[in-house]
Design an enzyme around this catalytic site. Sequence first.
Site, PDB file in Angstrom:
ATOM      1  N   TYR A 140       0.631  -1.278   0.066  1.00 27.16           N
ATOM      2  CA  TYR A 140      -0.279   0.062   0.079  1.00 27.16           C
ATOM      3  C   TYR A 140       1.063   0.976  -0.155  1.00 27.16           C
ATOM      4  CZ  TYR A 140      -3.772   2.983   1.767  1.00 27.16           C
ATOM      5  OH  TYR A 140      -4.673   3.855   2.242  1.00 27.16           O
ATOM      6  N   PRO A 190      -5.055  11.458   2.756  1.00 28.84           N
ATOM      7  CA  PRO A 190      -5.603  11.606   4.580  1.00 28.84           C
ATOM      8  C   PRO A 190      -4.784  10.825   5.371  1.00 28.84           C
ATOM      9  CG  PRO A 190      -6.980  10.557   2.385  1.00 28.84           C
ATOM     10  CD  PRO A 190      -5.491  10.424   1.625  1.00 28.84           C
ATOM     11  N   GLY A 191      -4.743  11.267   6.737  1.00 29.83           N
ATOM     12  CA  GLY A 191      -4.046  10.274   7.593  1.00 29.83           C
ATOM     13  C   GLY A 191      -5.260   9.311   8.091  1.00 29.83           C
TER      14      GLY A 191
HETATM   15  N1  CAA Z   1       6.335  -1.874  14.363  1.00 32.38           N
HETATM   16  C1  CAA Z   1       7.272  -2.696  15.335  1.00 32.38           C
HETATM   17  N2  CAA Z   1       6.671  -3.563  15.180  1.00 32.38           N
HETATM   18  C2  CAA Z   1       4.659  -3.564  14.974  1.00 32.38           C
HETATM   19  C3  CAA Z   1       4.434  -3.074  14.504  1.00 32.38           C
HETATM   20  C4  CAA Z   1       5.129  -1.656  14.153  1.00 32.38           C
HETATM   21  N3  CAA Z   1       4.288  -0.398  13.909  1.00 32.38           N
HETATM   22  N4  CAA Z   1       2.894  -3.138  14.017  1.00 32.38           N
HETATM   23  C5  CAA Z   1       3.087  -4.739  14.897  1.00 32.38           C
HETATM   24  N5  CAA Z   1       4.620  -5.611  15.378  1.00 32.38           N
HETATM   25  C6  CAA Z   1       5.209  -6.555  15.714  1.00 32.38           C
HETATM   26  C7  CAA Z   1       4.229  -6.908  16.874  1.00 32.38           C
HETATM   27  O1  CAA Z   1       4.946  -6.238  17.979  1.00 32.38           O
HETATM   28  C8  CAA Z   1       4.543  -8.278  16.463  1.00 32.38           C
HETATM   29  O2  CAA Z   1       6.323  -8.464  17.124  1.00 32.38           O
HETATM   30  P1  CAA Z   1       6.684  -9.640  17.542  1.00 32.38           P
HETATM   31  O3  CAA Z   1       6.157 -11.082  16.577  1.00 32.38           O
HETATM   32  O4  CAA Z   1       7.708 -10.126  18.587  1.00 32.38           O
HETATM   33  O5  CAA Z   1       5.555 -10.547  18.900  1.00 32.38           O
HETATM   34  C9  CAA Z   1       4.746  -8.928  15.474  1.00 32.38           C
HETATM   35  O6  CAA Z   1       4.563  -7.185  14.683  1.00 32.38           O
HETATM   36  C10 CAA Z   1       3.080  -8.851  14.306  1.00 32.38           C
HETATM   37  O7  CAA Z   1       3.692  -9.485  13.208  1.00 32.38           O
HETATM   38  P2  CAA Z   1       2.610 -10.475  12.231  1.00 32.38           P
HETATM   39  O8  CAA Z   1       2.324 -10.644  11.509  1.00 32.38           O
HETATM   40  O9  CAA Z   1       2.559 -11.860  13.682  1.00 32.38           O
HETATM   41  O10 CAA Z   1       1.086  -9.130  13.373  1.00 32.38           O
HETATM   42  P3  CAA Z   1      -0.107  -9.801  13.194  1.00 32.38           P
HETATM   43  O11 CAA Z   1      -0.222 -10.539  11.841  1.00 32.38           O
HETATM   44  O12 CAA Z   1      -1.016  -9.748  14.415  1.00 32.38           O
HETATM   45  O13 CAA Z   1      -1.097  -8.091  11.954  1.00 32.38           O
HETATM   46  C11 CAA Z   1      -0.221  -6.711  10.807  1.00 32.38           C
HETATM   47  C12 CAA Z   1       0.397  -6.960  11.350  1.00 32.38           C
HETATM   48  C13 CAA Z   1      -1.640  -7.016   9.874  1.00 32.38           C
HETATM   49  C14 CAA Z   1       0.513  -6.073   9.875  1.00 32.38           C
HETATM   50  C15 CAA Z   1      -0.724  -5.300  11.950  1.00 32.38           C
HETATM   51  O14 CAA Z   1       0.549  -5.049  12.413  1.00 32.38           O
HETATM   52  C16 CAA Z   1      -1.383  -4.263  11.373  1.00 32.38           C
HETATM   53  O15 CAA Z   1      -2.580  -4.048  10.560  1.00 32.38           O
HETATM   54  N6  CAA Z   1      -0.404  -2.506  11.390  1.00 32.38           N
HETATM   55  C17 CAA Z   1      -1.431  -1.402  10.955  1.00 32.38           C
HETATM   56  C18 CAA Z   1      -0.969  -1.687   9.242  1.00 32.38           C
HETATM   57  C19 CAA Z   1      -1.892  -0.443   9.243  1.00 32.38           C
HETATM   58  O16 CAA Z   1      -1.976   0.638   9.799  1.00 32.38           O
HETATM   59  N7  CAA Z   1      -2.495  -0.794   7.959  1.00 32.38           N
HETATM   60  C20 CAA Z   1      -3.702   1.096   8.024  1.00 32.38           C
HETATM   61  C21 CAA Z   1      -4.926   0.441   6.756  1.00 32.38           C
HETATM   62  S1  CAA Z   1      -5.889   2.239   7.077  1.00 32.38           S
HETATM   63  C22 CAA Z   1      -5.713   2.467   5.402  1.00 32.38           C
HETATM   64  O17 CAA Z   1      -4.431   2.191   4.756  1.00 32.38           O
HETATM   65  C23 CAA Z   1      -5.989   3.712   5.169  1.00 32.38           C
HETATM   66  C24 CAA Z   1      -4.817   4.822   5.103  1.00 32.38           C
HETATM   67  O18 CAA Z   1      -4.316   5.289   4.067  1.00 32.38           O
HETATM   68  C25 CAA Z   1      -3.825   5.243   6.568  1.00 32.38           C
END
Ligand code: CAA
Length: 250
Positions: free
Chosen positions: A156, A186-187
């Site tokens: 993305y 956008p945020g």
């Molecule tokens: N920085 C560092 N580490 C992070 C992190 C971050 N920001 N976020 C998660 N982690 C780490 C966790 O602490 C965990 O670590 P451990 O394995 O050591 O415990 C690990 O990553 C988890 O990884 P997984 O792959 O197992 O995680 P998951 O499958 O549960 O989730 C993800 C992964 C789906 C990417 C989830 O972190 C997530 O949803 N992140 C947010 C993504 C995001 O911001 N999306 C925006 C969508 S809306 C949009 O896109 C509109 C827009 O324009 C803003």
Amino acid sequence: MNSTPLKAVVTGGTGAIGTEICRALAQTGMQVVALGHPAEASRIPEWERARAAEGLSIGVELADLADAEAATRAMQCAQQRLGTIDVLVNAAGITRDARFTKMTLEQWRAVLASNLDSVFHCCKPVFADMCARGFGRIVNIASVNGQKGQFGQANYSAAKAGMHGFTMALAQEGARYGVTVNTVSPGYVRTPMTAAIKPDVLQTIVAQVPVGRMAEPAEIAHVVAFLCAPESGYVTGANIPVNGGLYMSA
Ligand code: CAA
């Protein structure tokens, strides 16, 4: 400009942000066609009734804009409804979030196709005409995550950063012909897309937003309408952040 209403197409126009953009443009007097995804077909009649109840007549065409032929056909249908297309807002987009080690090629390709290829597909049928007529407004809806990157969004973030590269190039090609091309980034906005983020992850992100809350879709639409106005002809190639201060740059 004469007093003929401007004609606008909004891709992703039946989505949360897209709906507000359609509404904002229609409220400035534009004639608007929304392009939605075929997967949304069942809820389109209700969407159209809701707009009609607001006194807005907004046509809808359904097409998978990741597909070049389908996108071209949809733009042609929109043009037939409107006569010409003066304004194009590219707001169609999807997420397929996963950390890179888990991200599949399919997730990569789906996001690049829906978010970036679609912009090429939809600009292609209208840009030359806009230049020939001496007026056009193109606004690409990118994201704060195209500017700063985001854990779990290599696909993305790449697509959204690519959108602004496209914006800057096309802005240079359109500038002498009265065609502006801008990006709005956008945020985190209150939409089904952000509602799909795990609540604890979302909470951590929103805690980092200086304004202290998510955006409402109408706050994005307000900025888009500004850029689409005939009076905004000297703003081109810009990337306007609407992110509550989540990412600031010089
Ligand atoms: N920085 C560092 N580490 C992070 C992190 C971050 N920001 N976020 C998660 N982690 C780490 C966790 O602490 C965990 O670590 P451990 O394995 O050591 O415990 C690990 O990553 C988890 O990884 P997984 O792959 O197992 O995680 P998951 O499958 O549960 O989730 C993800 C992964 C789906 C990417 C989830 O972190 C997530 O949803 N992140 C947010 C993504 C995001 O911001 N999306 C925006 C969508 S809306 C949009 O896109 C509109 C827009 O324009 C803003």
